[in-house]
Design an enzyme around this catalytic site. Structure first.
Site: not given
Length: 173
Positions: A96, A98, A104, A134, A144
């Site tokens: 995952l 960005v 932010g 992971d 997470y």
């Protein structure tokens, strides 16, 4: 910014300009994600602007999903005592990320919630006990954990969230 997610399509999505600051994640998106999809090893979902005149479309973030299992022994004592002793089916968020330019702005949370929606849909059709991730580092681990993930035994950066917890949270909305 009005984002949606789509499954990665190398013709429609601009992978080359994506940069999250982590080489491993950038290289995966640019060089391996499409191959993994075609081999059904994982599916990659990208966040894009809902209405965009760009062609190919800019990728603001992405995540991958795949199926797997974990050994019951890796779960915390209070959970594993309630489960059978054979491997437990899971959905894995393998990556995952960005784009640095948009960190932010809530895109990571948007992607995670989209992954949860996809997993809940899958869990209607096949067994999925939990979502496992992971984390790449302690910052990712804290991200997470803010969503309720907890550590697996003896695995500081491998975290899980039971599907029933995700179901309960989605029913509150």
């Amino acid at each position: 910014m009005d984002l949606i997610t789509e499954q990665l399509n190398t013709t429609l999505h601009d992978r080359n300009s994506f940069d999250c600051g982590v080489d491993e994640l950038n290289v995966f998106l640019k060089q391996h994600a499409n191959q993994n999809q075609s081999k059904n090893m994982s599916k990659t979902y990208v966040a894009i602007v809902a209405v965009s005149s760009l062609n190919p479309k800019k990728i603001y973030g992405y995540y991958t999903l795949s199926a797997g299992h974990i050994l019951c022994d890796h779960l915390p004592e209070n959970i594993k005592s309630k489960l059978p002793k054979y491997p437990v089916p899971i959905a894995r968020i393998g990556r995952l990320a960005v784009d640095n330019e948009y960190k932010g702005q809530g895109i990571g949370g948007f992607l995670l919630h989209n992954a949860f929606s996809n997993v809940l849909s899958i869990a209607e059709k096949m067994g999925v006990y939990a979502v496992v991730v992971d984390a790449k580092n302690n910052d990712a681990k804290r991200f997470y954990q803010n969503y309720g993930f907890t550590e697996l035994q003896d695995s500081g950066l491998t975290l899980f969230l039971p599907i029933n917890t995700i179901k309960s949270a989605s029913e509150l909305k």
